[in-house]
Design an enzyme around this catalytic site. Structure first.
Site, PDB file in Angstrom:
ATOM      1  N   LYS A  85     -34.031 -15.190 -32.684  1.00 43.70           N
ATOM      2  CA  LYS A  85     -34.075 -13.733 -32.852  1.00 43.70           C
ATOM      3  C   LYS A  85     -34.687 -13.053 -31.632  1.00 43.70           C
ATOM      4  CE  LYS A  85     -34.450 -14.475 -37.789  1.00 43.70           C
ATOM      5  NZ  LYS A  85     -35.243 -14.341 -39.027  1.00 43.70           N
ATOM      6  N   GLN A 129     -41.012 -13.858 -41.245  1.00 40.26           N
ATOM      7  CA  GLN A 129     -40.113 -15.007 -41.406  1.00 40.26           C
ATOM      8  C   GLN A 129     -40.420 -15.722 -42.724  1.00 40.26           C
ATOM      9  OE1 GLN A 129     -37.511 -15.851 -39.362  1.00 40.26           O
ATOM     10  NE2 GLN A 129     -37.025 -17.411 -40.869  1.00 40.26           N
ATOM     11  N   ASP A 152     -35.276  -6.702 -42.363  1.00 45.46           N
ATOM     12  CA  ASP A 152     -34.707  -7.760 -43.205  1.00 45.46           C
ATOM     13  C   ASP A 152     -34.087  -7.192 -44.478  1.00 45.46           C
ATOM     14  OD1 ASP A 152     -34.805 -10.200 -41.943  1.00 45.46           O
ATOM     15  OD2 ASP A 152     -36.834 -10.700 -42.629  1.00 45.46           O
TER      16      ASP A 152
END
Ligand code: BQF
Length: 331
Positions: A85, A129, A152
């Site tokens: 990412k 994460q 997200d």
């Protein structure tokens, strides 16, 4: 007989050396192989488009979009994902940093760190994460991220908006699947789609967009008839549902769950599964949920693993980050 053997040798050479789109079946007939949907190439296209948009955004006087990735603990796969990412972001002009914590970090300390980033006007996107250590409540952490910085799309408000077909930040994996169907021109209107796997972050948002009305506000609806299968779907029922599907999206982490005899000829198969396995030579490799080498002989189109949905997930996270940066500027 010699004719058939020759064909088989030719086909083997073509398939391995030249990536032929045909193979020779057990009766010696040439058959079409499914189109391999190249997620890596499409992800590059999308990142190239974003790179230009971000360049123009900065030239118009804005600061570079910025992303913060929080990672807790030492899980090697998670560290690889975060590196992917950060690399993608940096490459296209997003200012990106990783914030690393030990697995001993408390839930309270993590939430305090998130709140600092929520209040930081130079930060557009925040992601934590997953998975987190068992001592930390993931739901509470996802809800601690400011919804407008939640790239997200895991905040309860963003999930709720998605379920109501409202414009929102959509989880990157689900957006990756929808974008692949659109850009590879896979028709979904009125088609039968099966989603295998019901996770809140992957299966649910995919099923949600697939069945939704394209005319609603989000514009993300795909108007398919959707069946959701999961761990309690009996194998015989899974087979029946899959065999009736024009599109199968699988996200289970069970290697070779989806076999050739479960596929309607010509169907589209999107493989979201990622499992690390160790082969006979002791090498680790990534495999999906699909028995690719067999399914490719029946399906019309199929995504590979690696190089399918994975790279597209990273590209769509970049899309979400730029979207978050633009929204903040408007406020
Ligand atoms: C590829 C993910 C499960 C749980 C948490 C490219 C990625 C993966 C594969 C990647 C994933 C999976 C990510 C490939 C991010 C996708 O070449 O096939 C990129 O970086 N992903 C994640 O952040 O969290 C996960 C899967």
């Amino acid at each position: 007989m010699r004719h058939r053997i020759c064909l088989r040798i030719v086909s083997t050479v073509l398939n391995t050396k030249m990536r032929s789109h045909t193979y020779i079946d057990s009766l010696g007939s040439a058959r079409m192989m499914a189109r391999a949907l190249d997620g890596k190439a499409l992800a590059k296209e999308i990142k190239d488009e974003l790179k230009i948009k971000i360049h123009n955004w900065i030239n118009a006087g804005h600061r570079a979009p910025s992303l913060r990735c929080i990672i807790v603990g030492q899980d090697p796969a998670s560290h690889t994902y975060v590196k992917n990412k950060i690399a993608a972001a940096t490459e296209i002009g997003i200012e990106a940093q990783t914030i690393k914590y030990d697995a001993t970090l408390t839930e309270e300390a993590l939430i305090a760190a998130i709140e600092l980033l929520n209040n930081d006007k130079t930060v557009d996107g925040i992601l934590v994460q997953l998975p987190l250590p068992n001592s930390i409540d993931e739901r509470r952490v996802c809800n601690a991220v400011a919804p407008e910085k939640d790239v997200d799309g895991f905040h309860i408000t963003n999930v709720g908006q998605l379920c109501l077909d409202m414009p929102t930040i959509v989880p990157a994996t689900a957006l990756a699947v929808i974008e692949m169907l659109k850009r590879f021109k896979i028709d979904t209107f009125g088609r039968n789609a099966v989603v295998v796997g019901r996770s809140k972050n992957v299966g649910l948002p995919i099923a949600m967009m697939l069945h939704s009305d394209k005319n609603h506000d989000s514009g993300l609806g795909m108007d398919a008839t959707v069946t959701i299968c999961h761990r309690h779907t009996p194998p015989a029922q899974l087979e029946l549902h899959c065999r009736n599907a024009d599109i199968i999206i699988t996200a289970t982490g069970v290697p070779k769950l989806i076999k050739a005899d479960m596929i309607k000829p010509g169907a589209t198969i999107i493989d979201v599964g990622i499992t690390r396995i160790t082969d006979e030579q002791g090498k680790t490799k990534l495999v999906g949920d699909v028995d690719y080498d067999e399914v490719v002989k029946v399906a019309g189109a199929v995504t590979p693993v690696p190089g399918g949905v994975g790279p597209m997930t990273v590209a769509m996270l970049m899309h979400n980050t730029f979207q978050a940066a633009q929204k903040i500027w408007q406020q």
